[in-house]
Each structure stands twice: as C-alpha cells, then as structure tokens.
Design an enzyme around this catalytic site. Structure first.
Site, PDB file in Angstrom:
ATOM      1  CB  SER A  23       1.077  16.688  29.889  1.00 19.50           C
ATOM      2  OG  SER A  23       2.136  17.627  29.857  1.00 19.50           O
ATOM      3  CE1 TYR A  32      -2.002  20.387  26.951  1.00 19.86           C
ATOM      4  CE2 TYR A  32      -0.221  20.438  28.555  1.00 19.86           C
ATOM      5  CZ  TYR A  32      -0.841  19.842  27.470  1.00 19.86           C
ATOM      6  OH  TYR A  32      -0.307  18.697  26.911  1.00 19.86           O
TER       7      TYR A  32
HETATM    8  P1  NAD Z   1      -1.800  17.280  18.005  1.00 18.16           P
HETATM    9  O1  NAD Z   1      -2.333  18.662  17.948  1.00 18.16           O
HETATM   10  O2  NAD Z   1      -0.960  16.771  16.896  1.00 18.16           O
HETATM   11  O3  NAD Z   1      -2.992  16.247  18.243  1.00 18.16           O
HETATM   12  C1  NAD Z   1      -4.118  16.520  19.029  1.00 18.16           C
HETATM   13  C2  NAD Z   1      -5.294  15.808  18.410  1.00 18.16           C
HETATM   14  O4  NAD Z   1      -6.460  16.019  19.223  1.00 18.16           O
HETATM   15  C3  NAD Z   1      -5.626  16.324  17.009  1.00 18.16           C
HETATM   16  O5  NAD Z   1      -5.946  15.231  16.172  1.00 18.16           O
HETATM   17  C4  NAD Z   1      -6.855  17.185  17.245  1.00 18.16           C
HETATM   18  O6  NAD Z   1      -7.673  17.347  16.114  1.00 18.16           O
HETATM   19  C5  NAD Z   1      -7.534  16.367  18.341  1.00 18.16           C
HETATM   20  N1  NAD Z   1      -8.599  17.068  19.027  1.00 18.16           N
HETATM   21  C6  NAD Z   1      -8.580  18.337  19.527  1.00 18.16           C
HETATM   22  N2  NAD Z   1      -9.785  18.632  20.045  1.00 18.16           N
HETATM   23  C7  NAD Z   1     -10.582  17.539  19.866  1.00 18.16           C
HETATM   24  C8  NAD Z   1     -11.928  17.242  20.185  1.00 18.16           C
HETATM   25  N3  NAD Z   1     -12.723  18.143  20.799  1.00 18.16           N
HETATM   26  N4  NAD Z   1     -12.407  16.016  19.848  1.00 18.16           N
HETATM   27  C9  NAD Z   1     -11.627  15.113  19.221  1.00 18.16           C
HETATM   28  N5  NAD Z   1     -10.352  15.345  18.891  1.00 18.16           N
HETATM   29  C10 NAD Z   1      -9.848  16.545  19.208  1.00 18.16           C
HETATM   30  O7  NAD Z   1      -0.993  17.216  19.387  1.00 18.16           O
HETATM   31  P2  NAD Z   1      -0.239  16.006  20.112  1.00 18.16           P
HETATM   32  O8  NAD Z   1       1.027  16.546  20.583  1.00 18.16           O
HETATM   33  O9  NAD Z   1      -0.256  14.787  19.284  1.00 18.16           O
HETATM   34  O10 NAD Z   1      -1.175  15.816  21.408  1.00 18.16           O
HETATM   35  C11 NAD Z   1      -1.832  14.604  21.731  1.00 18.16           C
HETATM   36  C12 NAD Z   1      -1.990  14.496  23.236  1.00 18.16           C
HETATM   37  O11 NAD Z   1      -0.709  14.419  23.852  1.00 18.16           O
HETATM   38  C13 NAD Z   1      -2.696  15.698  23.879  1.00 18.16           C
HETATM   39  O12 NAD Z   1      -3.551  15.243  24.914  1.00 18.16           O
HETATM   40  C14 NAD Z   1      -1.545  16.492  24.472  1.00 18.16           C
HETATM   41  O13 NAD Z   1      -1.950  17.270  25.566  1.00 18.16           O
HETATM   42  C15 NAD Z   1      -0.621  15.363  24.891  1.00 18.16           C
HETATM   43  N6  NAD Z   1       0.761  15.777  25.073  1.00 18.16           N
HETATM   44  C16 NAD Z   1       1.530  16.183  24.009  1.00 18.16           C
HETATM   45  C17 NAD Z   1       2.850  16.554  24.240  1.00 18.16           C
HETATM   46  C18 NAD Z   1       3.775  16.995  23.145  1.00 18.16           C
HETATM   47  O14 NAD Z   1       4.895  17.422  23.446  1.00 18.16           O
HETATM   48  N7  NAD Z   1       3.416  16.894  21.872  1.00 18.16           N
HETATM   49  C19 NAD Z   1       3.370  16.533  25.539  1.00 18.16           C
HETATM   50  C20 NAD Z   1       2.557  16.129  26.581  1.00 18.16           C
HETATM   51  C21 NAD Z   1       1.261  15.750  26.336  1.00 18.16           C
END
Ligand code: NAD
Length: 272
Positions: A157, A170
């Site tokens: 991130s 986080y």
């Molecule tokens: P999201 O909530 O749509 O997806 C997260 C996924 O992780 C979901 O499918 C959830 O069920 C799964 N998950 C959670 N706990 C879990 C576990 N214990 N075992 C297996 N799966 C698990 O969110 P997203 O935005 O798609 O996030 C995906 C990644 O991207 C994350 O690591 C997040 O930190 C990172 N990220 C997202 C953003 C953003 O702006 N959306 C920015 C920076 C980083």
C-alpha cells in the site's frame, strides 16, 4: 523475444489470495486472461469466489480456475490450500499475496485484538503463503516456460511509505510487508525466485467505500491525488500480470507504486 501479450503466463499456475473481491478479483481475472491457471482463494462468500473461477474459464479457453477456501493467517489452512493447488494443477508458479483488511481505531482506543487481527492477516498471512510458495518453487526447480523459478507479488500500500493516523495497525502491517518483501528478495534472488510489491494508492473497492461513495467524499479524496481520479482495480491487474511475466524479469526486490501520485506530498502543490 517479445511474448504475445495475451499468452504471457501460459502453462503457469497462480494463487491469488482474497481473490473474490476488489483488487484480488481483478488480478485473478487478469492472470486468467494471460492464460495462467488460477487458484481463487477466499475466506467468506464462496459464491463470489466460484463466480470469479467461472469467469476465468469462460473468458479464456486455456486457463483453468478453482476456488479454494483458506484463512491466510492460519498455517494449516495455507498448507492445505497449496496441497489442493498442487494436486489440481501440478505445481504453483506465481503467488499474489493480496488478502488484507483494516480494523481502524484511534491509537489510544485500539484494542490488542484489533492490532493483532490486522497484523495476522496482512503480515503473517503474507509470510505463511510466501513460505509455502517458496518451498514448492525450490522442490520443483526451473521450468522452460518462465525465466524465474517462481514469482511472488506482495500487495502492499502507499501506507508502507505514508504514515496513517487512525490506522496504525494497517500502516505497521504494510511497513512490515515492505521489509518482508525486500528481505525475501535478497535471500531468494540467488535461488531464481523473483519477489516484488505493488503499492496501490486509493483504488475503488469495498475496503474504502467511505472514501468514494458520495461526491463529497470523492472530492476530498481527490485532494490527495495529483492525477485527480480514484484508481480502478484494472490499474492494478494490468501491472500485476506484467510484473510476473518475463517482460519484467529484471525487476526484483522493489515496490511498484500505482497511486496517481498520492506519494508526491500533494499538500505542497500550492506552496511552491
Ligand atoms: P477487499 O476488501 O475488496 O478485498 C480484500 C480481500 O481479502 C477480500 O476478498 C477478503 O475476503 C480477503 N481476506 C480478508 N481476510 C482474509 C483472510 N484471513 N484470508 C483470506 N482472505 C482474506 O479490498 P481490496 O481493496 O481489494 O484490498 C486488497 C489488497 O489491496 C489488501 O491487501 C489491501 O490492503 C490492499 N490495498 C488496497 C487499497 C485500496 O485503495 N483499495 C490501497 C492499498 C492497498
């Protein structure tokens, strides 16, 4: 030799964690479009995971996909997911450590459970999945279809760089991911294993709904983004596929920031 951009991962198998939602879903679909077999990992909502697997198989006649439930923070469940993946596809070539979550609180109110939960999933989960992947890469050895013995992407991130008040668990987890990735890259590079991170900025997914679901929220968010648009999951999917393809074979131990300029200290724009 330049590979056909739609067949860059033919013959390879990819595990994407947390692949039934948001960024992970798009990464899984993108890997499938480039002909990789995909393990669509999930923890909740099996129907959504099956739908992603189904979409991969219907988009591409070559790629196969299965949905596999596993909590990435549980050692036995991660090991079982890799066992199923190997049983189904023979081996694993690519791991995308995508699963992640937030449990926000003011620092003085943050419970140990909130701290631990985020560290367990976001950081320990990436350690456990990477270790299983590396074990498989090493016992399988080099194959003709890829320059590297195996490839790992850690979904980090911008908060591996930008401190984040109210989200200290986080930010600490993503800072940890940065040195997990770099240390793995240093140790595993000599064994032919390529390890990198992607650091998304604000990408429109369920994890940050509050930041984009009203025009006012979006306007506030855009103040933090010099390129003036929220990111889409396709912005990350395209980079992820390229990063594990042979086109990116010399990229190792680095973070590709995909953030529309969020890390450029946009607060200084008017203060030159
Ligand atoms: P999201 O909530 O749509 O997806 C997260 C996924 O992780 C979901 O499918 C959830 O069920 C799964 N998950 C959670 N706990 C879990 C576990 N214990 N075992 C297996 N799966 C698990 O969110 P997203 O935005 O798609 O996030 C995906 C990644 O991207 C994350 O690591 C997040 O930190 C990172 N990220 C997202 C953003 C953003 O702006 N959306 C920015 C920076 C980083």
């Amino acid at each position: 030799m330049r590979q056909n951009p739609n067949h860059r991962l033919a013959g390879q198998t990819c595990i994407v964690t947390g692949a039934n939602s948001g960024i992970g879903k798009e990464v899984a679909l993108s890997m499938g479009r480039d002909c990789a077999n995909v393990v669509v990992n999930y923890i909740t909502d099996p129907a959504a995971a099956e739908e992603v697997a189904h979409e991969i198989e219907s988009n591409d006649a070559v790629a196969k996909a299965i949905a596999v439930k596993a909590d990435v923070s549980k050692e036995d469940q991660v090991q079982e997911m890799f066992r199923v993946a190997k049983q189904h596809f023979g081996t694993v070539d690519i791991l995308v450590n995508n699963a992640g979550l937030q449990r926000d609180a003011a620092f003085q109110d943050m419970t140990l459970a909130q701290w631990q939960f985020v560290i367990d999933v976001n950081l320990t989960g990436q350690f456990l999945c990477s270790r299983e992947a590396v074990r498989e890469f090493l016992q399988r050895g080099k194959q003709d279809y890829s320059c590297a013995v195996g490839k790992i992407i850690c979904m980090s991130s911008v908060h591996e760089i930008i401190p984040w008040a109210g989200h200290i668990n986080y930010a600490a987890s993503k800072g940890g991911v940065m040195l997990l990735m770099k240390s793995m890259a240093q140790e595993l590079g000599p064994k032919g294993i390529r390890v990198n991170s992607i650091a998304p900025g604000a990408i429109q997914t369920p994890i940050n709904r509050d930041a984009w679901e009203t025009p006012e929220a979006l306007e506030k968010l855009n103040k933090l983004i010099p390129y003036k648009r929220i990111g889409q999951t396709t912005d990350i999917g395209a980079v992820a596929v390229w990063l594990v393809s042979d086109e990116a074979d010399y990229i190792h131990g680095t973070t590709i920031v995909v953030d529309g300029g969020m890390t450029l200290y946009p607060g200084f724009t008017e203060n030159g």
